[in-house]
Structure formats: C-alpha cells, structure tokens
Design a protein around this motif. Sequence first.
Motif, mmCIF file in Angstrom:
data_model
loop_
_atom_site.group_PDB
_atom_site.id
_atom_site.type_symbol
_atom_site.label_atom_id
_atom_site.label_comp_id
_atom_site.label_asym_id
_atom_site.label_seq_id
_atom_site.Cartn_x
_atom_site.Cartn_y
_atom_site.Cartn_z
ATOM 1 N N TYR A 151 2.678 -5.964 12.795
ATOM 2 C CA TYR A 151 1.570 -6.902 12.550
ATOM 3 C C TYR A 151 2.127 -8.188 11.946
ATOM 4 O O TYR A 151 2.993 -8.132 11.060
ATOM 5 N N GLN A 152 1.661 -9.321 12.390
ATOM 6 C CA GLN A 152 2.186 -10.609 11.941
ATOM 7 C C GLN A 152 2.421 -10.649 10.424
ATOM 8 O O GLN A 152 1.553 -10.306 9.649
ATOM 9 N N GLY A 153 3.628 -11.036 10.040
ATOM 10 C CA GLY A 153 3.983 -11.113 8.618
ATOM 11 C C GLY A 153 4.627 -9.862 8.076
ATOM 12 O O GLY A 153 5.338 -9.890 7.059
ATOM 13 N N GLU A 154 4.416 -8.749 8.761
ATOM 14 C CA GLU A 154 5.070 -7.482 8.331
ATOM 15 C C GLU A 154 6.581 -7.649 8.397
ATOM 16 O O GLU A 154 7.316 -7.163 7.537
ATOM 17 N N GLU A 155 7.068 -8.390 9.382
ATOM 18 C CA GLU A 155 8.512 -8.636 9.570
ATOM 19 C C GLU A 155 9.070 -9.574 8.504
ATOM 20 O O GLU A 155 10.277 -9.783 8.432
ATOM 21 N N LEU A 156 8.196 -10.134 7.658
ATOM 22 C CA LEU A 156 8.645 -10.975 6.537
ATOM 23 C C LEU A 156 8.517 -10.220 5.215
ATOM 24 O O LEU A 156 8.888 -10.723 4.162
ATOM 25 N N GLY A 157 7.892 -9.032 5.262
ATOM 26 C CA GLY A 157 7.599 -8.307 4.028
ATOM 27 C C GLY A 157 6.454 -8.955 3.265
ATOM 28 O O GLY A 157 6.401 -8.906 2.031
ATOM 29 N N MET A 158 5.515 -9.564 4.020
ATOM 30 C CA MET A 158 4.341 -10.141 3.350
ATOM 31 C C MET A 158 3.586 -9.056 2.600
ATOM 32 O O MET A 158 3.566 -7.899 3.019
ATOM 33 N N THR A 159 2.981 -9.443 1.448
ATOM 34 C CA THR A 159 2.355 -8.445 0.569
ATOM 35 C C THR A 159 0.840 -8.623 0.542
ATOM 36 O O THR A 159 0.308 -9.587 1.086
ATOM 37 N N LEU A 166 21.681 8.299 -2.828
ATOM 38 C CA LEU A 166 20.739 7.387 -2.162
ATOM 39 C C LEU A 166 20.145 6.510 -3.254
ATOM 40 O O LEU A 166 19.540 7.026 -4.197
ATOM 41 N N ARG A 167 20.313 5.202 -3.144
ATOM 42 C CA ARG A 167 19.777 4.292 -4.175
ATOM 43 C C ARG A 167 18.304 4.019 -3.940
ATOM 44 O O ARG A 167 17.735 4.456 -2.928
ATOM 45 N N PRO A 168 17.651 3.317 -4.884
ATOM 46 C CA PRO A 168 16.193 3.081 -4.749
ATOM 47 C C PRO A 168 15.818 2.507 -3.385
ATOM 48 O O PRO A 168 16.387 1.522 -2.941
ATOM 49 N N TYR A 169 14.908 3.215 -2.704
ATOM 50 C CA TYR A 169 14.377 2.776 -1.395
ATOM 51 C C TYR A 169 15.490 2.623 -0.357
ATOM 52 O O TYR A 169 15.358 1.857 0.586
ATOM 53 N N GLU A 170 16.550 3.388 -0.515
ATOM 54 C CA GLU A 170 17.642 3.318 0.452
ATOM 55 C C GLU A 170 17.316 4.160 1.670
ATOM 56 O O GLU A 170 16.741 5.244 1.542
ATOM 57 N N THR A 171 17.629 3.627 2.833
ATOM 58 C CA THR A 171 17.466 4.382 4.081
ATOM 59 C C THR A 171 18.775 4.324 4.860
ATOM 60 O O THR A 171 19.501 3.338 4.780
ATOM 61 N N ARG A 198 0.813 -1.222 0.000
ATOM 62 C CA ARG A 198 0.000 0.000 0.000
ATOM 63 C C ARG A 198 0.849 1.275 0.000
ATOM 64 O O ARG A 198 0.491 2.246 -0.648
ATOM 65 N N PHE A 199 1.986 1.249 0.754
ATOM 66 C CA PHE A 199 2.803 2.475 0.862
ATOM 67 C C PHE A 199 4.138 2.330 0.147
ATOM 68 O O PHE A 199 4.869 3.296 -0.002
ATOM 69 N N GLY A 200 4.488 1.089 -0.233
ATOM 70 C CA GLY A 200 5.845 0.874 -0.758
ATOM 71 C C GLY A 200 5.822 0.301 -2.159
ATOM 72 O O GLY A 200 4.980 0.679 -2.974
ATOM 73 N N ASN A 201 6.724 -0.617 -2.398
ATOM 74 C CA ASN A 201 6.858 -1.223 -3.726
ATOM 75 C C ASN A 201 7.039 -2.719 -3.533
ATOM 76 O O ASN A 201 8.080 -3.157 -3.058
ATOM 77 N N ASP A 202 5.987 -3.505 -3.850
ATOM 78 C CA ASP A 202 6.044 -4.947 -3.548
ATOM 79 C C ASP A 202 6.500 -5.753 -4.765
ATOM 80 O O ASP A 202 6.310 -6.969 -4.817
ATOM 81 N N SER A 203 7.162 -5.074 -5.732
ATOM 82 C CA SER A 203 7.695 -5.805 -6.894
ATOM 83 C C SER A 203 8.850 -6.688 -6.433
ATOM 84 O O SER A 203 9.527 -6.357 -5.442
ATOM 85 N N PRO A 204 9.108 -7.818 -7.105
ATOM 86 C CA PRO A 204 10.219 -8.679 -6.698
ATOM 87 C C PRO A 204 11.538 -7.912 -6.581
ATOM 88 O O PRO A 204 12.320 -8.139 -5.673
ATOM 89 N N LYS A 205 11.707 -6.900 -7.450
ATOM 90 C CA LYS A 205 12.998 -6.194 -7.471
ATOM 91 C C LYS A 205 13.204 -5.342 -6.215
ATOM 92 O O LYS A 205 14.287 -5.252 -5.663
ATOM 93 N N TYR A 206 12.119 -4.691 -5.747
ATOM 94 C CA TYR A 206 12.282 -3.685 -4.674
ATOM 95 C C TYR A 206 11.566 -4.015 -3.369
ATOM 96 O O TYR A 206 11.658 -3.252 -2.408
ATOM 97 N N ARG A 207 10.891 -5.141 -3.276
ATOM 98 C CA ARG A 207 10.062 -5.420 -2.080
ATOM 99 C C ARG A 207 10.896 -5.374 -0.801
ATOM 100 O O ARG A 207 10.512 -4.737 0.176
ATOM 101 N N VAL A 208 12.044 -6.024 -0.800
ATOM 102 C CA VAL A 208 12.845 -6.113 0.429
ATOM 103 C C VAL A 208 13.329 -4.731 0.862
ATOM 104 O O VAL A 208 13.138 -4.306 2.000
#
Length: 556
Positions: A370-378, A546-551, A340-350
């Motif tokens: 929330y359960q599964g958020e720590e796994l990057g569930m989509t 800063l690369r894509p989605y870099e923090t 919803r707020f990010g990018n869940d594509s295989p390339k950028y999900r993590v």
Amino acid sequence: MKKKWWQKAVVYQVYPRSFQDSNGDGIGDLGGVLKRLPYIKKLGVDVIWLNPVYKSPDKDNGYDISDYRSIQPKFGNMEIFDKLLAEAHRLDLKIVMDLVVNHTSDQHEWFKESKKSKDNPYRNFYIWRDGKDGKAPNNWGSFFGGSTWEYSEATKQYYLHLFAKGQPDLNWENPEVREHVWDLMRFWLDKGIDGFRMDVVNFLSKPAGFPDAPNLEKAEYANVEPMVADGAKLNDYLREMNDKVLSNYDVMSVGEMPSSTPEDAIEYTGLEAKELNMIFQFDHVTLTMNDDPRIGKWNDKPVKLLDLKKSLSKWQKALDGKGWNSLYWNNHDRARVVSRFGNDSPKYRVKSAELLATILHMLQGTPYIYQGEELGMTNAHFKHLEDYQDIESLEAYHQIVEHEKLVDHDTMMRYLATESRDNARTPMQWNDSKNAGFTDGTPWMKLNENYSEINAEKELSNQNSIFYYYRKLIDLRHSSDLIVYGNYVELDPDDEEVFAYKRKYEGKTLLVIGNFTDKNVVRNYDVPKNKQLIISNYDDKNVKELRPYETRVYEY
Ligand code: TEU
Ligand code: CA
C-alpha cells in the motif's frame, strides 16, 4: 495448478486522492499518478491497484459511485485516464481497477429512477421493503452507524444500505442488475485494464426474507456482517461473472471478503472454481476487537504474535495447492502496519518495517504493497477529532461516544489513533518540502507530521532504506519459484517471540526467521552448513543472536 502471471506478480495500491496532486487543488489526481509512474516502476512492482476514480459524490471517498463510465472530475478525465493506462503499459505495469458493485451512490441514475415509484423499471435494481410496526424492516446495523434501512417518503418504503445512506445496495437477485454490471466491467476491460479488485464482493447475496440478526450484544442495532457475508447465491453470481466476463480476458481478479473463512476462499479461488483468482481475507487484520462487541473494531490492544502466526499459518496451510492467497498488511482501510503490528519508535521503525515486509513477502501468495508502506510510513497519531475525515471514524465517534455513551472522548481518541482508516489516508510523503511535495495547494487532509523524517526522497538516497529493502524482496520473488510456489511449514508455533517458517519446492528449502521483540534472542534451527543467506535487515551476519526485529532468510 497451471502457472498464472498474477502468481508471480507484486501489486502496488494507489489511493489517488492521497498520492500526488498535479493541479494544485490539494487533492491527489490521475495526473499525479502519471507523474509518479517512474517511482512505482523503480520499486519493481508489476501491477497497480487504483482505488475508485469514477464519478462520485464522495460520501465514502469514491466508494459511492454515481457513474461507472466516467472519471471523477477532481481526479481528471477519461483522456488522462487513457494516457495513464497507456503509459503504465508502456512501462510494463498493469492496472487493476476497483469494482464497487455491492452498492451504488444514491446519486446514480438507477437509484434516482428506482426511488420514484414502485412500478419504475429500475425499482428492483435495489432492495426495497415495507417497514415493520412503523420501524425499519429488521434490526441490522450499518457499518457506518445507525440502521441499514432508510425510509423514503415518495413510496413509503425503506431501502437497504449496508454502508452509508448514500450507498444503496444493489439487488443482485435481479438478472438485469447483473447484466448491467457485466456490461460496465466489459467497458473497462475493453479499454485494456488488467483486472478488478472487487469491493465487499462476498456481501452480494442477501438472506431471503431479511430476517433479524441475533442481537446478543443488546446493541441498538445488530451486527449485519454474519447475515450478509458469503450468502447462498454468491457462488452462482461469481460463476456467472467469470463465465460471462472474466474468462474472456487474461485478467486478474481479487475479491474483498470480510469474514470469509479458508473453506469459503477455496470455493471462490479453487483450481476448478472458475470464480476469482484470490481474495482479501480479514482474519489477520481483525485479531484485536473491543471486549464490548457493541464497540466492534475500536480498540488499542497490541496484536499478539501468537495470534498473528496462527492466523497467517492457517491460511497458508489451507490454500496450499487448493487456492491462492493475497498477502497484505495494509490498504486504505487499515492502520499502518509498522504502527499496528510493529514498532514505529524512531529507534526500531526501520528494522520493524523490514521484518514485517520479509515475513509477509516470503509467504505463498500475491503480495500487495500500500502506498507509503515501502517508506515505513506510520499512523498519524492525530490528537483532535477534527483531524479525522473518514465517515467510518466520525460515525463511530458519534454512535459510541455521543449516542450510546459507551466510552469517553479520550478513550475513543486512543481507539481512533490506533485503528482509524484515516491513518492510511494522510498524503503520500515525497520529500521534506512544504506538504511533503504532495501538493502546492492546501492538502485535503492533514499530513503526518513526520514527513520531514520519512519521505521518498530520503529513502531513495539511502541504499539501506526500507524502499530498497522492499525492492530486494520483490526481486527475490521474481527470480524464485521456491518463494512463489513452495509449500509452507511453520516452525515452533508456540514461540511467542520469533516467527519462523520454511518453504519447500523441488528439493530446495527457504528458512524465514523473524524476531518480533526489542530484545536479543537466541534460536537454533537445524540448517545445513551450506545454507545461503539471501536477505537480512542487519549487516553483520554471523552474530549468533537475533537482534531486535532482526529477520534472516536462508536458502539451501
Ligand atoms: O471496505 C469494506 C469493509 O470491510 C470495510 O468497511 C471494513 O469493514 C472497515 O473498514 C473495517 O474497519 C470496502 C472499502 O474498502 C471501504 O473503503 C468502503 O468504505 C466499503 O467497502 C464500502 O464500499
Ligand atoms: Ca488535484
């Protein structure tokens, strides 16, 4: 403010029916939660928030309670609950339960009595009114479609239900109702639980006379939320609850408060408030609504970073030194954050999931995972209406597509795929075996098809996984007063690509930077040479851009 244990705590939300099945009936249960305590402990959290496990006919997945003092048989029994509580405490994990007292189930004894006759002793436990001109007492629309009033032939009156017909609202004006609630709270607190999450607790005080709501949208029913949120007597009820119950225990309280403002929140969670410790506000999770107000939350618009920054900054600044924030992206009612707020594509999900986790966990407040958020569930990206089970999704489809014909099937399917609560309720993905290790039986709900790719076992075997990234964030919080108590200063509020803010406490500074785009961007923040990078989601640190989605998070 005197320091409290729940200010340093991180909470993990377990939705039991979708967490782990332990008896092969395809439904998650308390035995499953017990089995997975070591996993939860490994993440490093301090508290578990358990969604409702009380007896319920399950019209709204347990948010329609028919007996507050017994366990839903499909989840187990009180003996297993006691075992779970004891084992959690042995592992130094606290358990917070869900308190659902704005309404009960229509199968609750109180309601069964109340509907019998106008002079029944339980009549005024609920809200009964005469109809108007042969119709409902007013124009309020239920959150789950239709009117908020249901006619009962036995006494020729209507009863109020903000949610489903099977969820009649309790009458909080009645001191007997309040005393019964205080008693059931004590029942659980005396068992040793560590607090409550309180369901739509800012809806308890209804407006005198139940006046019509302004129906600006010319919808079939008017939006009820502005009429019932933060009502006149709410502070009285919460103060009474604190005085008669909560203040007698060292427990945590968080009130779910749709549409509350920061000013409201300071009233409820202020230092002198003696009401609740914190609230779940809805500002940042309702940034995109349909252009047609009759369609409400259902939309497929991307969330704009500027809107998100403005919302989070507003709450950080407003409550700093005056109240306490909860920090969440997800729960059982929201779409998955990385979709919803990010990018869940295989390339950028993590990277995207790690960026979102960092931005949230470095803020001031108590974080909830929330359960599964720590796994990057989509999100589930379901294609068929029959894949959806949530009453809110199905009633919305019926009302918007079939009844009012406001949008067509394909459009609504896109909206459901974006916003539906079902997205959060697909079974937890433990491994790549059948049903992701969630059950040996037939799962009550369809799994997300990507569980062979995204699952706990895979995450635990990879030191660079989202799971271990979350654990690092939690460890950082546990070891840093700067992160917990520091103030909040936003940098470059108008930057549409990067979210950057500073936290300051006792002479130390934290600089948090996040690139919310899939492009390389260059930003220069005046940080001293002796800055220390304490966490980042990219390995090679000294790249200028800063690369894509870099923090990156610096301390100095
Ligand atoms: O949620 C109340 C609430 O605000 C949500 O219904 C929200 O308005 C909606 O999901 C927006 O998409 C609480 C519980 O968390 C929810 O699961 C229950 O269905 C509801 O109350 C009634 O108890
Ligand atoms: Ca089960």
